[in-house]
Design an enzyme around this catalytic site. Structure first.
Site, mmCIF file in Angstrom:
data_model
loop_
_atom_site.group_PDB
_atom_site.id
_atom_site.type_symbol
_atom_site.label_atom_id
_atom_site.label_comp_id
_atom_site.label_asym_id
_atom_site.label_seq_id
_atom_site.Cartn_x
_atom_site.Cartn_y
_atom_site.Cartn_z
ATOM 1 N N ILE A 75 -6.142 9.970 7.077
ATOM 2 C CA ILE A 75 -6.128 9.749 5.324
ATOM 3 C C ILE A 75 -7.170 10.886 5.212
ATOM 4 O O ILE A 75 -7.041 11.608 4.126
ATOM 5 C CB ILE A 75 -6.604 8.333 4.989
ATOM 6 C CG1 ILE A 75 -5.387 7.336 5.258
ATOM 7 C CG2 ILE A 75 -6.876 8.284 3.646
ATOM 8 C CD1 ILE A 75 -5.846 5.817 4.830
ATOM 9 N N GLY B 4 -12.710 10.696 9.567
ATOM 10 C CA GLY B 4 -11.984 11.429 10.595
ATOM 11 C C GLY B 4 -10.869 11.115 10.855
ATOM 12 O O GLY B 4 -10.329 11.683 11.891
ATOM 13 N N HIS C 62 19.680 28.261 16.453
ATOM 14 C CA HIS C 62 18.957 29.518 16.391
ATOM 15 C C HIS C 62 19.290 30.098 14.931
ATOM 16 O O HIS C 62 20.301 30.058 14.722
ATOM 17 C CB HIS C 62 19.311 30.359 17.329
ATOM 18 C CG HIS C 62 18.593 31.699 17.486
ATOM 19 N ND1 HIS C 62 17.113 31.833 17.852
ATOM 20 C CD2 HIS C 62 18.982 32.960 17.234
ATOM 21 C CE1 HIS C 62 16.778 33.066 17.756
ATOM 22 N NE2 HIS C 62 17.861 33.730 17.084
ATOM 23 N N THR D 157 0.838 -1.105 -0.080
ATOM 24 C CA THR D 157 -0.178 -0.014 -0.120
ATOM 25 C C THR D 157 0.685 1.349 0.157
ATOM 26 O O THR D 157 0.522 2.296 -0.837
ATOM 27 C CB THR D 157 -0.901 0.082 1.130
ATOM 28 O OG1 THR D 157 -1.766 -1.128 1.290
ATOM 29 C CG2 THR D 157 -1.711 1.188 1.244
ATOM 30 N N CYS D 158 1.849 1.322 0.899
ATOM 31 C CA CYS D 158 2.606 2.245 1.016
ATOM 32 C C CYS D 158 3.199 3.035 -0.445
ATOM 33 O O CYS D 158 3.228 4.035 -0.728
ATOM 34 C CB CYS D 158 3.718 2.215 1.839
ATOM 35 S SG CYS D 158 4.882 3.611 2.331
#
Length: 520
Positions: A237, A234, A495, A94-95
Site C-alpha cells: 500500500i 514499507g 513475438h 475495502t476493495c
C-alpha cells in the site's frame, strides 16, 4: 421490523458506464431513502436464518450469495451501504470502496505523464500531460464507487435473495447477534451458522501527533491534492501510493524503518523496484527511517520528525503501516470466539474454535487479498450448503503490486523455495522492453522463474514490468496446474512481446543444492 434500504441503489446499478460523468449520473438518480418492511420467518431449525454474515465485503458477499444459491436462507449485515465517512468500507468492502478499485483508477491516472514523456521519442513533438485536476478525478471516482455499491446491493446480493441489513452486529451468544440499525433500531437475529467477514482497518502507531495522519481510507476523500506528502510504511500500500502520488505530481517522501520495502516478496523484485523508483521517479525513498513525531504548523502544514532528528515539511502524512482485524465491536467473548492480536484463528474450512461460527477474509490474517477472500467465502458456502468438501487453498496465489513498474508474482520466492524444496534452479532475465528502449528510456524489465529441480515443476514466477499483473494472471494457471519448465520451454512465444521471455529462458542463472546457492 424495518430495514433501511436506499431506493437510490436501483438507479446506481442502472448505470452502464464504467466511469460515468457525475452530472449525468445524478440526473437519473433518486436522492431519497426509504425503509422497507421485511418480516422474519423461522427456518426449519428454528433460527431466523441458516447463515448470518457479519460484513459486506468480498468474502462476506461471496459466502452469502453462493449459500443463498444453494438454497440457504441468508442475511448479511453491513454498517453502511454507501461509501465514505465514517465507515469508508461500505457494501462491497475495502476493495470496492477504499482499496483495489479506487486505487487502480488512481494508478491509471498517475501513469499518463510517464506515457506522454516518452511520446517525443516516437515522433510526437510538443506532447505534454497537462494539469491534473484532483477534484474532477475524485468526483468521477465517487460516482463510480456509488455505482458499484448499487450493483453489489441489488444485482449481486438482491438478485440472489440475500437480505441486506444496514447495521452493525455484535454477538450475544454463539447463535445470536444484536444488530444496531442505521435508523436507530436494535434487534437480535439468530442463525444456525454465523460468518465473520468484517475485514481489517488501518493501523497507526501511538506517536505524538498521530491524529494528524491519514490512512488509505482518507486519501480517497481529500478535498485537495497535497503538494507534498510523506508516506510511512514499507508494504505494497505504501509503495503503490508513493508511485501514485508521484505520478500525479505531488512531492513524495517514502519513509520505511527497514532496510528494504515489500518484505515477503522476492528479494530480486524488491531490489529491482527500488532501483527503478530511484532512477525513474521523484520519490524520495528514505529507508531505515522511523518517524517519532508529527507537528502541525501554524499554516496548516506538518513537520515529520524522525528518530535521528531529521525533519520533513509536508501538507499530508499518510500511514500505511499494516492493518488490524476489525473485531472491536463484535463482542466475540459472548460467543466464545477466540482471537489473537485482533485476528481470528480458523482451520482449513474457515471454522473458528466455535463449531457454528466461521471467519473469512482479512480478519483471519491468512492472505489479505480480495480474490483470496472470495475463494474462502465460496469454499465455505459450497461446504456448508453445496454438498461439497472444499478446503481453502492458499498455495500458488497470484498477486500484484501496482507500483510503477508493476510487480506480478505467483508461487514461492527464491528464499522460500530454497528452504522448502532444497534443490532449485533459478532463471533470470533483465532487459529494456521495446516500448522503452526505442525512446531511449532507462526503464528495465525483470523476469524470474524458479524451478523445483527434482520434479522440474515451476514453483515461482516473478515479473517486474508494464502490465505484470495481467501477464502473471495467465501464468498462474499453468503454475497452479503443475506445469514444468519443460512445458514452459515447449510453449511458443508471442513475438514481439516482453512476456515471450518467460518461455525462452533456457540457461539457469544459478542453482541451489540442499538449500545452498551454487553459482554456475
Amino acid at each position: 421490523m424495518m430495514i433501511r434500504t436506499p431506493l437510490s441503489l436501483a438507479a446506481l446499478a442502472a448505470s452502464t458506464s464504467g466511469f460515468t460523468h457525475p452530472k449525468a449520473f445524478l440526473a437519473r438518480s433518486v436522492a431519497s431513502r426509504a425503509a422497507t418492511s421485511i418480516s422474519l420467518h423461522a427456518t426449519e431449525n428454528g433460527y431466523d436464518y441458516d447463515m448470518l454474515v457479519i460484513g459486506g465485503g468480498s468474502g462476506g458477499v461471496r459466502a452469502s450469495r453462493i449459500s443463498a444459491g444453494h438454497g440457504a436462507k441468508v442475511a448479511i449485515l453491513e454498517g453502511q451501504l454507501n461509501h465514505g465517512a465514517p465507515g469508508y468500507s461500505a457494501i462491497g468492502g475495502t476493495c470496492v470502496n477504499v482499496g483495489c478499485v479506487p486505487k487502480k483508477l488512481m494508478v491509471f491516472a498517475a501513469r499518463y505523464p510517464g506515457e506522454i514523456a516518452e511520446a517525443e521519442g516516437y515522433g510526437w513533438n510538443g506532447a505534454s500531460p497537462g494539469t491534473f485536476d484532483w477534484k474532477t478525478f475524485m468526483e468521477y471516482k465517487n460516482t463510480e464507487i456509488s455505482r458499484l455499491n448499487g450493483i453489489y446491493a441489488n444485482n449481486v446480493l438482491g438478485s440472489a435473495g440475500v437480505e441486506i441489513h444496514e447495521g452493525v452486529g455484535k454477538f450475544t451468544g454463539p447463535h445470536e447477534v444484536e444488530v444496531s440499525y442505521a435508523n436507530g433500531e436494535t434487534k437480535t437475529l439468530t442463525s444456525e451458522n454465523i460468518v465473520i467477514a468484517v475485514g481489517g482497518w488501518p493501523f497507526k502507531p501511538d506517536i505524538p501527533g498521530i491524529e494528524y495522519a491519514i490512512t488509505s481510507n482518507e486519501i480517497f476523500y481529500l478535498e485537495e491534492q497535497p503538494k507534498r506528502i510523506v508516506i510511512v510504511g514499507g508494504g505494497f500500500i505504501a509503495v503503490e501510493f508513493a508511485t501514485i502520488m508521484d505520478g500525479l505530481g505531488s512531492q513524495v517522501t517514502l519513509m520505511y524503518r527497514g532496510d528494504l520495502f515489500l518484505r515477503g516478496f522476492d528479494m530480486d523484485m524488491r531490489t529491482h523496484l527500488t532501483e527503478e523508483m530511484e532512477r525513474n521517479s521523484d520519490v524520495d525513498v528514505q529507508l531505515n527511517t522511523n518517524p517519532t513525531e508529527i507537528k502541525k504548523n501554524s499554516d496548516g502544514s506538518f513537520t515529520v520528525v524522525t528518530e535521528d532528528g531529521s525533519t520533513v515539511e509536508c501538507d499530508a502524512v499518510m500511514y500505511a503501516t499494516g492493518r488490524k482485524g476489525k473485531i472491536d465491536k463484535l463482542n466475540l467473548e459472548a460467543a466464545g470466539v477466540e482471537s489473537k492480536n485482533s485476528f481470528i484463528d480458523v482451520d482449513e474450512y474457515s471454522r473458528t474454535n466455535v463449531d457454528n461460527i466461521y471467519a473469512v477474509g482479512d480478519v483471519t490474517d491468512r492472505i489479505a487479498l480480495t480474490p483470496v477472500a472470495l475463494m474462502e467465502g465460496h469454499s465455505l458456502a459450497d461446504t456448508l450448503y453445496g454438498g461439497m468438501d472444499r478446503k481453502s487453498d492458499h498455495e500458488f496465489v497470484a498477486s500484484t503490486v501496482f507500483s510503477t513498474p508493476e510487480i506480478g508474482t505467483v508461487g514461492y520466492t527464491e528464499e522460500e523455495a530454497a528452504e522448502k524444496f532444497k534443490d532449485i534452479t533459478v532463471y533470470k532475465s533483465r532487459f529494456r522492453a521495446m516500448k522503452h528502449s526505442f525512446p531511449k528510456s532507462e526503464t528495465y524489465t525483470l523476469f524470474k522463474i524458479i524451478v523445483d529441480t527434482k520434479t522440474d515443476k515451476v514453483v515461482g514466477v516473478h515479473a517486474a514490468t508494464d502490465g505484470a499483473g495481467e501477464m502473471v494472471q495467465g501464468v498462474a494457471i499453468a503454475v497452479k496446474m503443475g506445469a514444468t519448465k519443460k512445458d514452459f520451454d515447449a510453449t511458443i512465444g508471442i513475438h514481439p512481446t516482453s512476456a515471450e521471455e518467460l518461455v525462452t529462458m533456457r540457461s539457469p542463472a544459478y542453482h541451489y543444492k540442499n538449500g545452498v546457492k551454487v553459482e554456475d
